[in-house]
Design a protein around this motif. Structure first.
Motif, mmCIF file in Angstrom:
data_model
loop_
_atom_site.group_PDB
_atom_site.id
_atom_site.type_symbol
_atom_site.label_atom_id
_atom_site.label_comp_id
_atom_site.label_asym_id
_atom_site.label_seq_id
_atom_site.Cartn_x
_atom_site.Cartn_y
_atom_site.Cartn_z
ATOM 1 N N THR A 1 0.825 -1.206 0.000
ATOM 2 C CA THR A 1 0.000 0.000 0.000
ATOM 3 C C THR A 1 0.859 1.256 0.000
ATOM 4 O O THR A 1 2.060 1.217 0.290
ATOM 5 C CB THR A 1 -0.919 0.033 1.234
ATOM 6 N N GLY A 2 0.227 2.373 -0.285
ATOM 7 C CA GLY A 2 0.931 3.652 -0.221
ATOM 8 C C GLY A 2 1.432 3.945 1.174
ATOM 9 O O GLY A 2 2.531 4.491 1.354
ATOM 10 N N GLU A 3 0.640 3.595 2.199
ATOM 11 C CA GLU A 3 1.071 3.800 3.582
ATOM 12 C C GLU A 3 2.305 2.963 3.885
ATOM 13 O O GLU A 3 3.254 3.437 4.531
ATOM 14 C CB GLU A 3 -0.050 3.436 4.549
ATOM 15 N N ALA A 4 2.308 1.707 3.407
ATOM 16 C CA ALA A 4 3.467 0.847 3.645
ATOM 17 C C ALA A 4 4.722 1.438 3.013
ATOM 18 O O ALA A 4 5.795 1.449 3.638
ATOM 19 C CB ALA A 4 3.200 -0.550 3.080
ATOM 20 N N ARG A 5 4.610 1.932 1.801
ATOM 21 C CA ARG A 5 5.767 2.534 1.139
ATOM 22 C C ARG A 5 6.259 3.764 1.891
ATOM 23 O O ARG A 5 7.464 3.986 2.027
ATOM 24 C CB ARG A 5 5.410 2.900 -0.308
ATOM 25 N N ARG A 6 5.323 4.574 2.385
ATOM 26 C CA ARG A 6 5.717 5.781 3.129
ATOM 27 C C ARG A 6 6.473 5.415 4.399
ATOM 28 O O ARG A 6 7.514 6.009 4.710
ATOM 29 C CB ARG A 6 4.475 6.621 3.469
ATOM 30 N N VAL A 7 5.963 4.442 5.143
ATOM 31 C CA VAL A 7 6.616 4.039 6.390
ATOM 32 C C VAL A 7 7.968 3.393 6.102
ATOM 33 O O VAL A 7 8.961 3.660 6.805
ATOM 34 C CB VAL A 7 5.699 3.085 7.181
ATOM 35 N N MET A 8 8.035 2.561 5.073
ATOM 36 C CA MET A 8 9.298 1.928 4.736
ATOM 37 C C MET A 8 10.362 2.951 4.352
ATOM 38 O O MET A 8 11.555 2.772 4.638
ATOM 39 C CB MET A 8 9.086 0.921 3.594
ATOM 40 N N ALA A 9 9.943 4.017 3.710
ATOM 41 C CA ALA A 9 10.896 5.054 3.298
ATOM 42 C C ALA A 9 11.527 5.761 4.490
ATOM 43 O O ALA A 9 12.614 6.346 4.373
ATOM 44 C CB ALA A 9 10.196 6.071 2.393
ATOM 45 N N GLN A 10 10.877 5.672 5.663
ATOM 46 C CA GLN A 10 11.363 6.366 6.852
ATOM 47 C C GLN A 10 12.120 5.450 7.809
ATOM 48 O O GLN A 10 12.709 5.933 8.781
ATOM 49 C CB GLN A 10 10.182 6.998 7.595
ATOM 50 N N ALA A 11 12.121 4.152 7.552
ATOM 51 C CA ALA A 11 12.705 3.198 8.501
ATOM 52 C C ALA A 11 14.224 3.312 8.566
ATOM 53 O O ALA A 11 14.897 3.545 7.558
ATOM 54 C CB ALA A 11 12.296 1.779 8.124
ATOM 55 N N ASP A 12 14.765 3.136 9.787
ATOM 56 C CA ASP A 12 16.215 3.129 9.997
ATOM 57 C C ASP A 12 16.800 1.726 9.866
ATOM 58 O O ASP A 12 18.007 1.569 9.674
ATOM 59 C CB ASP A 12 16.542 3.655 11.397
ATOM 60 N N LEU A 13 15.942 0.706 10.026
ATOM 61 C CA LEU A 13 16.423 -0.667 9.991
ATOM 62 C C LEU A 13 15.273 -1.594 9.655
ATOM 63 O O LEU A 13 14.152 -1.408 10.137
ATOM 64 C CB LEU A 13 17.009 -1.063 11.360
ATOM 65 N N PHE A 14 15.550 -2.609 8.822
ATOM 66 C CA PHE A 14 14.576 -3.644 8.504
ATOM 67 C C PHE A 14 15.061 -4.970 9.079
ATOM 68 O O PHE A 14 16.195 -5.394 8.810
ATOM 69 C CB PHE A 14 14.406 -3.783 6.989
ATOM 70 N N LEU A 15 14.208 -5.620 9.858
ATOM 71 C CA LEU A 15 14.493 -6.970 10.343
ATOM 72 C C LEU A 15 13.924 -7.962 9.342
ATOM 73 O O LEU A 15 12.731 -7.910 9.011
ATOM 74 C CB LEU A 15 13.860 -7.199 11.711
ATOM 75 N N VAL A 16 14.756 -8.880 8.866
ATOM 76 C CA VAL A 16 14.318 -9.851 7.868
ATOM 77 C C VAL A 16 14.658 -11.248 8.361
ATOM 78 O O VAL A 16 15.832 -11.591 8.525
ATOM 79 C CB VAL A 16 14.976 -9.592 6.500
ATOM 80 N N PRO A 17 13.647 -12.082 8.617
ATOM 81 C CA PRO A 17 13.917 -13.433 9.123
ATOM 82 C C PRO A 17 14.229 -14.418 8.020
ATOM 83 O O PRO A 17 13.692 -14.348 6.915
ATOM 84 C CB PRO A 17 12.596 -13.807 9.809
ATOM 85 N N HIS A 18 15.113 -15.362 8.345
ATOM 86 C CA HIS A 18 15.269 -16.546 7.522
ATOM 87 C C HIS A 18 14.245 -17.559 8.003
ATOM 88 O O HIS A 18 14.003 -17.696 9.200
ATOM 89 C CB HIS A 18 16.670 -17.140 7.672
ATOM 90 N N LYS A 19 13.656 -18.294 7.092
ATOM 91 C CA LYS A 19 12.639 -19.282 7.451
ATOM 92 C C LYS A 19 13.184 -20.697 7.500
ATOM 93 O O LYS A 19 12.464 -21.636 7.765
ATOM 94 C CB LYS A 19 11.479 -19.213 6.450
ATOM 95 N N GLY A 20 14.471 -20.875 7.241
ATOM 96 C CA GLY A 20 15.033 -22.217 7.273
ATOM 97 C C GLY A 20 15.271 -22.748 5.875
ATOM 98 O O GLY A 20 14.991 -22.102 4.871
ATOM 99 N N SER A 21 15.790 -23.953 5.800
ATOM 100 C CA SER A 21 16.144 -24.551 4.527
ATOM 101 C C SER A 21 14.918 -24.683 3.639
ATOM 102 O O SER A 21 13.838 -25.033 4.089
ATOM 103 C CB SER A 21 16.756 -25.937 4.746
ATOM 104 N N GLY A 22 15.118 -24.389 2.359
ATOM 105 C CA GLY A 22 14.027 -24.498 1.402
ATOM 106 C C GLY A 22 13.136 -23.280 1.348
ATOM 107 O O GLY A 22 12.232 -23.204 0.526
#
Length: 247
Positions: A18-39
């Motif tokens: 969404t537009g709101e998601a893009r706006r908030v992402m543009a302001q973030a200082d850090l993104f946490l991204v999880p690994h889900k495991g093999s495969g």
């Protein structure tokens, strides 16, 4: 106080953002991204691609997801798992003390059969948690099949495969959306009494759909699901069941 943004990103299609998601992402200082495991590395890859499409310079911190202790009862197992994920989040954020606006991308929407909010509530100190709504798999499913979620003036029940397996069809229910079902529990029902609309990888290039009288398509869905999971190493699917009027 650190702000933690839980951003619903839809079901895998970058255009669900969404537009709101893009706006908030543009302001973030850090993104946490999880690994889900093999495969499941392509899930992390898709998250990082969505981030890169919005922010080419985005700071990303990858973390490994813990494994559930299968020896524990289900609720205790999930509680312990959530505790461990919260600990990992805190440790990861502690490595980036300069980050005051931290973002985590959540499949679908954080409010619907997702535990991100429950994990965030375990953080200490507690950040300022803010949610950005996303398109859910329920919406993606009904859109893909071009069907309404409910019949005229009728309610809808949303549940899990585990509950359908353990408790059967809910009393008084006409339309049931089933999520988190790794066992194709629909095969335990009277196939002549229900129609089904099923979808996997909704919104993604790998999307597969099937629908019809449950007795006609049940085996085909089971076979399609097994092949898709074998091909990708993981699967996310959901389905809608509608009880037929009694004759």
């Amino acid at each position: 106080m650190t702000q933690l943004f839980l951003i619903g990103i839809g079901t895998g299609n970058p255009e669900h953002l969404t537009g709101e998601a893009r706006r908030v992402m543009a302001q973030a200082d850090l993104f946490l991204v999880p690994h889900k495991g093999s495969g499941k590395s392509d899930l992390a890859d898709l998250r990082t691609q969505i981030i890169a499409d919005v922010r080419s310079d985005a700071p990303v911190a990858l973390f490994d997801m813990p494994v559930r202790n299968e020896s524990l009862p289900y609720i205790a197992r999930v509680d312990a798992w959530h505790d461990e994920i919260a600990r990992i989040w805190m440790a990861t954020m502690a490595q980036h003390p300069e980050a005051q606006k931290v973002a985590l991308l959540v499949w679908g929407d954080p409010s619907l059969y997702d535990s991100t909010l429950r994990i965030a509530a375990r953080l200490n100190p507690q950040p300022d948690v803010q949610v950005v709504a996303g398109i859910t798999s329920v919406q993606a499913l009904t859109a893909a099949h071009a069907i309404p979620l409910n019949t005229l003036n009728a309610p809808v029940t949303i549940s899990t495969g585990r509950r359908l397996r353990d408790h059967g069809w809910p009393d008084g229910c006409e339309t049931l959306v089933v999520m988190l079902d790794g066992e194709c529990t629909f095969q335990t029902l009277d196939g002549d009494a229900f129609d089904i609309w099923w979808g996997a990888y909704l919104g993604m290039p790998e999307q597969v759909l099937d629908c019809g009288r449950l007795s006609d398509v049940s085996e085909r869905i089971i076979e399609t699901r097994a092949k898709a999971r074998a091909a990708h190493g993981w699967i996310m699917d959901t389905y809608l069941l509608r009880r037929l009027p009694e004759k």
